[in-house]
Structure formats: C-alpha cells, structure tokens
Enzyme design. Structure first.
Site, PDB file in Angstrom:
ATOM      1  N   TRP A 134       0.823  -1.201   0.000  1.00 48.18           N
ATOM      2  CA  TRP A 134       0.000   0.000   0.000  1.00 48.18           C
ATOM      3  C   TRP A 134       0.860   1.255   0.000  1.00 48.18           C
ATOM      4  O   TRP A 134       0.595   2.202  -0.732  1.00 48.18           O
ATOM      5  CB  TRP A 134      -0.952  -0.034   1.178  1.00 48.18           C
ATOM      6  CG  TRP A 134      -2.002   1.045   1.219  1.00 48.18           C
ATOM      7  CD1 TRP A 134      -2.443   1.689   2.329  1.00 48.18           C
ATOM      8  CD2 TRP A 134      -2.776   1.579   0.122  1.00 48.18           C
ATOM      9  NE1 TRP A 134      -3.436   2.592   2.004  1.00 48.18           N
ATOM     10  CE2 TRP A 134      -3.660   2.547   0.663  1.00 48.18           C
ATOM     11  CE3 TRP A 134      -2.796   1.334  -1.243  1.00 48.18           C
ATOM     12  CZ2 TRP A 134      -4.545   3.276  -0.135  1.00 48.18           C
ATOM     13  CZ3 TRP A 134      -3.689   2.068  -2.042  1.00 48.18           C
ATOM     14  CH2 TRP A 134      -4.544   3.021  -1.477  1.00 48.18           C
ATOM     15  N   LYS A 162      -5.777   1.405   8.304  1.00 48.81           N
ATOM     16  CA  LYS A 162      -7.155   1.267   8.786  1.00 48.81           C
ATOM     17  C   LYS A 162      -7.207   0.209   9.877  1.00 48.81           C
ATOM     18  O   LYS A 162      -6.612  -0.859   9.725  1.00 48.81           O
ATOM     19  CB  LYS A 162      -8.081   0.869   7.630  1.00 48.81           C
ATOM     20  CG  LYS A 162      -8.106   1.855   6.473  1.00 48.81           C
ATOM     21  CD  LYS A 162      -8.843   1.290   5.274  1.00 48.81           C
ATOM     22  CE  LYS A 162      -8.833   2.274   4.100  1.00 48.81           C
ATOM     23  NZ  LYS A 162      -9.487   1.703   2.898  1.00 48.81           N
ATOM     24  N   LYS A 165     -14.963  -2.870   7.837  1.00 52.67           N
ATOM     25  CA  LYS A 165     -15.140  -3.610   6.581  1.00 52.67           C
ATOM     26  C   LYS A 165     -14.154  -4.769   6.485  1.00 52.67           C
ATOM     27  O   LYS A 165     -14.431  -5.775   5.826  1.00 52.67           O
ATOM     28  CB  LYS A 165     -15.024  -2.663   5.385  1.00 52.67           C
ATOM     29  CG  LYS A 165     -13.703  -1.891   5.268  1.00 52.67           C
ATOM     30  CD  LYS A 165     -12.667  -2.581   4.439  1.00 52.67           C
ATOM     31  CE  LYS A 165     -11.385  -1.771   4.384  1.00 52.67           C
ATOM     32  NZ  LYS A 165     -10.330  -2.418   3.567  1.00 52.67           N
ATOM     33  N   ASP A 199     -15.927   0.659  -0.029  1.00 49.72           N
ATOM     34  CA  ASP A 199     -14.777  -0.121   0.439  1.00 49.72           C
ATOM     35  C   ASP A 199     -15.208  -1.508   0.893  1.00 49.72           C
ATOM     36  O   ASP A 199     -14.500  -2.502   0.694  1.00 49.72           O
ATOM     37  CB  ASP A 199     -14.086   0.628   1.581  1.00 49.72           C
ATOM     38  CG  ASP A 199     -12.611   0.280   1.691  1.00 49.72           C
ATOM     39  OD1 ASP A 199     -12.112  -0.526   0.882  1.00 49.72           O
ATOM     40  OD2 ASP A 199     -11.940   0.809   2.601  1.00 49.72           O
ATOM     41  N   ARG A 240      -6.677  -9.255   1.447  1.00 47.98           N
ATOM     42  CA  ARG A 240      -5.993 -10.102   2.431  1.00 47.98           C
ATOM     43  C   ARG A 240      -6.966 -10.631   3.476  1.00 47.98           C
ATOM     44  O   ARG A 240      -6.888 -11.792   3.895  1.00 47.98           O
ATOM     45  CB  ARG A 240      -4.880  -9.297   3.122  1.00 47.98           C
ATOM     46  CG  ARG A 240      -3.678  -9.046   2.252  1.00 47.98           C
ATOM     47  CD  ARG A 240      -2.739  -8.044   2.866  1.00 47.98           C
ATOM     48  NE  ARG A 240      -3.284  -6.685   2.798  1.00 47.98           N
ATOM     49  CZ  ARG A 240      -2.649  -5.612   3.251  1.00 47.98           C
ATOM     50  NH1 ARG A 240      -1.482  -5.743   3.849  1.00 47.98           N
ATOM     51  NH2 ARG A 240      -3.188  -4.419   3.140  1.00 47.98           N
ATOM     52  N   ASN A 241      -7.896  -9.793   3.907  1.00 49.76           N
ATOM     53  CA  ASN A 241      -8.845 -10.218   4.934  1.00 49.76           C
ATOM     54  C   ASN A 241      -9.812 -11.268   4.399  1.00 49.76           C
ATOM     55  O   ASN A 241     -10.194 -12.201   5.114  1.00 49.76           O
ATOM     56  CB  ASN A 241      -9.596  -8.993   5.479  1.00 49.76           C
ATOM     57  CG  ASN A 241      -8.656  -8.060   6.221  1.00 49.76           C
ATOM     58  OD1 ASN A 241      -8.237  -8.338   7.327  1.00 49.76           O
ATOM     59  ND2 ASN A 241      -8.290  -6.961   5.585  1.00 49.76           N
TER      60      ASN A 241
END
Length: 297
Positions: free
Chosen positions: A11, A79, A161, A214, A225-226
């Site tokens: 990122w 985040k 999220k 998002d 990734r989540n």
C-alpha cells in the site's frame, strides 16, 4: 511538493507511485529497501507532507519510538482499531499531532490496481477542510478525490469492513453461494452503521465510498488479504497458519478482537463481528454459521 511516504509495503509503495505522478516523493520503512527515492526515517520526517501506512496495531509503538511533530501535514493511510486498547487511530494520533494537521484516507483501493493506474475514487477525511483539499489536489488524475469532515465515520468504515471481509471469505470458503454472500455483506453494512451511530458517525458515510464502496470491494475479492483470512478459517487453519500462508498483515484480525471487547464493554449487538472473533479463537465455521442464522435480526 515534497511528500514522504512511511511504509514500503504494497500500500505504501502504491501510494508513493500515485503521488509521484505529480509530486516529488520519497519513501522510507523500518527495513531498508533498494528502491528509488528510499531515504532514512530522519530524512522523511522533514517532508512537508507525510503519508503514513504503518499498520494499525503498530501505530502507537511506532509513534512513541520514532515520531517527532514539526508542523508536517499528515495523511493516515492505514485502517483498523487497536486491539489492546480499543482506540481508534485518530485517538492514538491525537497525542502526537494536532487535529488541524492530520487527515485520514478511506475508500475502495487495492494496491495492485493503483500501481496499474486503474481508476478509483478515494476520500480524504479531516476536521480541517483546507488540509483535506490540499491532499486531494496531490492525487493523480486516475484517482478522483473527495473530502469529508466525518473522521470517525471513515475510521469505523475502514476498520469494520475488514472484519466483514473475513466473514465473506469464510462464506466463500464454505461454498455457501451468492445469495448468502449478498445477505452477509448487506447485514454487515447494517452492523457497521449501528456501531458507527454509537460514536456519532454520519449515516451517509456508510452509504458512500468510505463505507459501502470499500466494503463491497474488500468483501468480494480474493485480492483482499482479509477475504483470504476468511478462506483460511473456512479450511479450519489456525491464525498462525493463515498469516504464514498470507505473508502480510491482515488488519481485520486485530480489529475483530477490538470490536469484541468494545461490544462487551458497551453492550452492543455485533453478531457478525462476534462470530469472526470466535472463529479466530477456534470456533468451527459450521457452528458459527448455525449460530449466526439462529440470531434474531
């Protein structure tokens, strides 16, 4: 403009690439990298604008050990909610940076697509409208930048999220189908909004880029990734096995622990977040699915 990006992961590298289309950009990280414009942390902190991508669970420690405020204008691009304290990132940064000098980035954005200059839209959130507009002007043409003053709404959206994305990955891993996925994401948005109302967040934030935008991105793609953490849980892998396979930080894990503790303390009804937490703690996905379906909506 001199922009310093702190964090050379996917990122951070993507944001450095984006900002470099219009500005002079330098990048730094904990581990030295052999990449263009890499400089020391001491040098990067001299930049007029700072973009910080330090993972949420490491922010407090990093600030305490490394950060010195000298009037820099800051954009926080990570985040999450700190698991150990339940603090939002704006609360952690408040100890080191005045509100007038800090903003928070939100909205749908996979690093890989940013690196390909594919179009997206993001939101810069700050109580200082002028600062948000300054950062918005620094983005390249393929990123449409909006501004907002709802910092807490953007923070909750960006953190929550990731937890719903873990649940969506479990749903995918269990082959529950598109109907189930749509229901889960929709109820996840309701749950985010309910949590946000506790902290005075604006409903429109959850319906916009920071919230629904998002969430739909992160909870519907293997690029997340989540989402892949959820797929690992569906295979009944341990946290350690999942993270080893992933090879990256997944912010939703720490945030799930934080949400569980906040819900318990504040007596909040967060059924999806609770089940994600319990699966991270070893509960079987099948048992969680049964319990989630049996809960009153």
């Amino acid at each position: 403009m001199s922009i310093g990006v702190i964090g050379a992961g996917k990122w951070g590298s993507a944001l450095a690439f984006a900002f470099s289309q219009k500005n002079e950009v330098y990048i730094s990280s904990r581990t030295p990298r052999d990449i263009p414009n890499f400089v020391s942390l001491e040098e990067i902190l001299k930049s007029e604008y700072l973009v910080i991508t330090v993972p949420a669970q490491q922010v407090a420690k990093w600030l305490k050990e490394n950060f010195v405020f000298n009037g820099q204008k800051i954009l926080v691009a990570s985040k999450g909610i700190e698991a150990s304290s339940g603090k939002f990132l704006n609360e952690i940064y408040k100890e080191y940076v005045p509100d007038s000098h800090i903003s928070f980035l939100s909205g749908p954005s996979f690093a890989t697509e940013v690196m390909q200059s594919l179009p997206t839209a993001l939101v810069i959130n700050s109580t200082n409208k002028a600062l948000a507009q300054e950062f918005a002007a620094l983005f390249p043409s393929f990123i449409k930048s909006y501004t907002s003053t709802d910092v807490i709404g953007a923070e909750i959206s960006g953190a929550y999220k990731n937890v719903i994305a873990i649940a969506a990955g479990i749903c995918d891993g269990l082959n529950l189908g598109n109907n189930a996925a749509a229901a889960l994401i929709s109820r996840g948005l309701v749950e985010m909004d309910r949590f946000g109302a506790k902290y005075g967040a604006k409903k429109e934030t959850f319906l916009g880029l920071s919230g629904a935008g998002d969430l739909f991105l992160t909870a519907s793609s293997i690029m997340s990734r989540n989402f892949r953490v959820g797929q690992g849980l569906a295979r009944e892998l341990s946290q350690e096995e999942i993270l080893q396979e992933l090879g990256e930080v997944a912010e939703g894990i720490g945030t799930a622990y934080a949400l569980y503790e906040i819900a318990k303390k504040e007596d909040l009804y967060l059924p999806i977040a609770r089940e994600v937490y319990e699966m991270l703690e070893g509960k079987s996905p099948q048992e969680s699915l049964r319990d989630l379906l049996s809960k009153e909506m």
